[in-house]
Design an enzyme around this catalytic site. Structure first.
Site, short mmCIF file in Angstrom:
data_model
loop_
_atom_site.label_atom_id
_atom_site.label_comp_id
_atom_site.label_asym_id
_atom_site.label_seq_id
_atom_site.Cartn_x
_atom_site.Cartn_y
_atom_site.Cartn_z
N HIS A 298 29.25 40.36 10.96
CA HIS A 298 30.07 39.17 10.66
C HIS A 298 29.63 37.95 11.46
O HIS A 298 30.38 36.99 11.59
CB HIS A 298 31.55 39.48 10.93
N GLU B 34 26.60 40.12 35.73
CA GLU B 34 27.02 39.69 37.07
C GLU B 34 26.00 40.03 38.15
O GLU B 34 25.88 39.29 39.11
CB GLU B 34 28.42 40.17 37.45
N ARG C 78 32.91 39.54 50.92
CA ARG C 78 34.04 38.75 50.42
C ARG C 78 33.69 37.27 50.25
O ARG C 78 34.49 36.51 49.72
CB ARG C 78 35.22 38.88 51.38
N GLU D 207 32.31 46.28 29.47
CA GLU D 207 32.07 46.52 30.90
C GLU D 207 30.56 46.60 31.17
O GLU D 207 30.09 46.10 32.20
CB GLU D 207 32.80 47.80 31.35
N CYS E 245 36.26 35.01 51.00
CA CYS E 245 36.28 34.55 52.38
C CYS E 245 36.78 35.68 53.29
O CYS E 245 37.61 36.48 52.89
CB CYS E 245 37.15 33.33 52.62
N LYS F 276 33.86 39.37 46.31
CA LYS F 276 34.78 40.47 46.07
C LYS F 276 36.19 39.94 46.30
O LYS F 276 36.41 39.19 47.25
CB LYS F 276 34.48 41.58 47.09
N TRP G 112 33.49 31.49 50.94
CA TRP G 112 33.12 31.36 49.53
C TRP G 112 33.76 30.05 49.09
O TRP G 112 34.98 29.96 49.02
CB TRP G 112 33.67 32.56 48.76
N ASN H 293 41.69 31.44 54.73
CA ASN H 293 41.41 31.92 53.37
C ASN H 293 42.56 31.43 52.49
O ASN H 293 43.71 31.48 52.90
CB ASN H 293 41.41 33.45 53.29
N GLY H 294 42.25 31.04 51.25
CA GLY H 294 43.31 30.59 50.35
C GLY H 294 43.10 29.12 49.99
O GLY H 294 42.02 28.55 50.21
N LYS I 81 28.65 44.13 33.78
CA LYS I 81 27.89 44.60 34.94
C LYS I 81 26.50 44.00 34.93
O LYS I 81 26.00 43.54 35.94
CB LYS I 81 27.83 46.13 34.88
C1 F6R Z 1 33.38 43.07 38.25
C2 F6R Z 1 34.40 42.87 39.25
C3 F6R Z 1 35.50 41.90 38.96
C4 F6R Z 1 36.83 42.52 39.39
C5 F6R Z 1 37.97 41.51 39.25
C6 F6R Z 1 39.31 42.11 39.62
O1 F6R Z 1 32.45 44.02 38.66
O2 F6R Z 1 34.36 43.45 40.29
O3 F6R Z 1 35.52 41.53 37.62
O4 F6R Z 1 37.05 43.66 38.62
O5 F6R Z 1 37.72 40.38 40.04
O6 F6R Z 1 39.32 42.57 40.93
P1 F6R Z 1 40.43 43.57 41.45
O7 F6R Z 1 40.22 44.87 40.73
O8 F6R Z 1 40.19 43.68 42.92
O9 F6R Z 1 41.74 42.97 41.10
#
Ligand code: F6R
Length: 608
Positions: A506, A490, A27, A483, A2, A603, A74, A100-101, A487
């Site tokens: 296994h 997502e 966000r 990772e 948000c 984000k 969001w 937000n929150g 990627k």
């Molecule tokens: C994946 C991604 C998320 C963040 C996670 C932590 O690409 O971006 O998995 O890594 O939400 O976010 P931060 O690093 O901002 O604490």
């Protein structure tokens, strides 16, 4: 998660609000809204399900006011809809709130407010805030007093901005667990949940602390606590480049940020390598060599990709410093009543510095007397401030929801920490020099890999329509596989699973078929032969293999190979990860996904 924007000043607020929301859309992006007011103008509100562009199209030309707030959402409470979009209004249409929150006691407050006559028009927790503010307003009551009284009844986290059609000369903002930053202009003031919305207008900012409120007027601001005690805040200057907030000719922020990695890594390394003593200088740790020597264990905590970067960091620390280290999701750690040991160093990892689970984990460690360092990208963020010291990444702002450059810079920061630790312990000067030289080579080698963009795009297009993908790696390669799978899923929504290569036989070998290809990390290290045996096992079951390698394996073992430059074995995982970012990006583009704003994600997850 948000976004909030607010403006007060001589100009019309609407253009700033809409542009600011566009900058914060990463966000949260399932609905958006704005409210403006002005002297004798009443309150004008527009909100809609969908993107900020849908909101902009719904805002008429006459929608003007000198004071305004906006929000991009969001969803947490209630589906994305016009009614659930912020701002929320009281029944008289006098107050508007964006939030937000999460308000944890929203249900109880809703029952009470309804009994007192409030009529709710959304399913959100936020709406209780505006009815509470209205309930505390009255003849001669200043807006800030009504907000302060309302917040006293609220349990939960919030960053809020409030306007009052009867007091249009001010905006009241408050922070508790969700960021609010003020922007200082010339006879105008801004506020937002993120500096990204402000940098075009001002570089002078003030970050509110948790439990703090501010009354913002066109000619200045006043901050105070929830108990009405005045506080003093000095402005700081934002030093991130404005360009970082534009795609600068790239199709998406994600590909721009992947290409920015050589310079991001240069900034993470800048001024920190000491060639004479073959070590790293990390002034921000706030720990001297003697204190570091007493550390017997390192525990790294973070969420999502930050947790995987922590796994790579733990491996580096164990190898270079020979100190037991491991990484755990902060979201799990905080709930399991962790044992906090005096000789363990805790390290919290976060790009945004605002991830609620990570912040809560830091607070839990500190509450029990533990020492926590932060590996954080956002200067002055909540996690950075909560830690005892740490390493700033200086990777620059990361806008795309999927983390790339911050991930890489985090692992570089861990390599610096491991080198520093190692040289205080038993890492020889020769090995220290080897790592210093390896670190210096990274930016050039990352550049070489991102130049393979076209080759990787062709490979990604070939694999993108598969049923799912397996990612495998051994020891140093396993976090890279995790990772890489993260990627891909997502941003492309292709199911991807990561396994230690050693574990394939296994269980998951049963999944292998031509429809489920494998991405295999096959560096030329001491485990090469073992990895090649695993490739043989996959090929024998007609599984396709894309090998990420230093030397091309026998074509019988790999359907395709992508070569990456070789560094030191401890640092190779950093480089092996870069093609996987490009692979995920191009797979997502081939599948026509919304690369920078993947569905259901946002984000910076500032809720539990
Ligand atoms: C994946 C991604 C998320 C963040 C996670 C932590 O690409 O971006 O998995 O890594 O939400 O976010 P931060 O690093 O901002 O604490």
């Amino acid at each position: 998660m948000c976004g909030i924007v607010a403006y007060i000043g001589p100009k019309d607020a609407t253009p700033f609000l809409l542009e600011g929301l566009q900058r914060l859309e990463y966000r949260g992006y399932d609905s958006a809204g704005v409210a403006v007011t002005g002297k004798g103008a009443g309150l004008k509100v527009r909100k809609t399900k969908g993107r900020v562009a849908d909101l902009a199209a719904a805002v008429p030309a006459r929608f003007k006011g000198s004071t305004g707030i906006g929000h991009t959402r969001w969803a947490t409470h209630g589906e994305p809809s016009d009614a659930n979009a912020h701002p929320h209004l009281d029944n008289a249409g006098r107050f508007a709130v964006v939030h937000n929150g999460i308000i944890e006691n929203a249900d109880q407050l809703r029952v009470r407010l309804t009994a007192e006559g409030a009529v709710f028009s959304s399913e959100t927790d936020t709406e209780v805030l505006v009815h509470l503010i209205a309930a505390h307003s009255g003849e001669g009551v200043e807006l800030e007093e009504a907000v302060r009284a309302a917040l006293k009844l609220v349990v939960g986290t919030y960053g809020i901005a409030v306007v009052d059609a009867e007091q249009p000369d001010r905006i009241v903002v408050a922070r508790n667990g969700s960021p609010i930053v003020l922007g200082l202009g010339e006879k105008e003031m801004f506020a937002a949940s993120d500096v990204a919305a402000l940098v075009r207008y001002t570089r002078q900012v003030v970050h509110l602390e948790d439990g703090e409120l501010a009354v913002v007027r066109a000619d200045g601001f006043r901050t105070f606590t929830e108990d009405a005690r005045p506080t003093t805040r000095q402005p700081s200057t934002v030093d991130w480049e404005i360009d970082s907030y534009d795609t600068a000719g790239h199709a998406h922020f994600l590909i721009k940020e992947i290409h920015e990695q050589p310079s991001a890594v240069e900034r993470t390394l800048s001024g920190r390598l000491d060639e004479r003593f073959a070590t790293a200088h990390l002034g921000g740790l706030n720990m001297d060599a003697r204190e570091l020597r007493d550390i017997r264990r390192v525990k790294i905590i973070g969420c999502g990709s930050a947790y995987y970067a922590g796994q790579m960091g733990a491996q580096l620390i164990e190898e270079l410093a020979r100190i037991p280290a491991d990484s755990e999701p902060a979201s799990e750690f905080r709930y399991r009543n962790p044992v906090i040991e005096a000789d363990t160093l805790y390290v919290a990892v976060s790009q945004s510095g605002e991830t609620y689970d990570t912040l809560a984990a830091v607070q839990e460690v500190k509450r029990k007397g533990g020492r926590v360092l932060g590996v954080v990208n956002t200067v002055g963020s909540a996690i950075a401030r909560a830690c005892d010291g740490g390493i700033y990444l200086h990777a620059g702002p990361e806008i795309s929801v999927a983390s790339t450059k911050a991930f890489t810079s985090t692992v570089v920061a861990f390599a610096l920490l491991a080198l520093h630790f190692g040289r205080i312990n038993d890492l020889s000067p020769a090995d220290g020099r080897r790592i210093v030289e390896g670190l210096k080579a990274l930016p050039g080698q990352i550049r070489e890999i991102v130049e393979k963009d076209k080759e990787i795009a062709e490979l990604a297009a070939e694999y993108a329509d598969c049923e799912g993908m397996m990612f495998i790696g051994r020891v140093r390669g396993y976090p890279v596989a995790r990772e890489g799978a993260q990627k891909l899923k997502e941003i492309s929504y292709v199911h991807a699973e990561a396994y230690p290569a050693s574990e394939l036989k296994h269980g998951p070998l049963a999944l292998i078929s031509p429809e489920l290809p494998t991405v295999a990390l096959v560096p030329d290290d001491e485990l090469l032969d073992k990895n090649l045996t695993t490739l043989g096992e996959i090929r024998a079951r007609a599984g396709r293999v894309l090998a990420i390698a230093h030397t091309a394996p026998d074509p019988k073992l790999a359907t395709h190979t992508l070569l990456v430059p070789r560094n030191e074995p401890e640092l190779d995982p950093l480089l092996l990860n870069i093609p996987l970012q490009l692979f995920a990006y191009h797979a997502a583009v081939a599948l026509q996904r919304d690369v920078d704003k993947p569905r259901n994600l946002a984000k910076s997850v500032t809720v539990e």
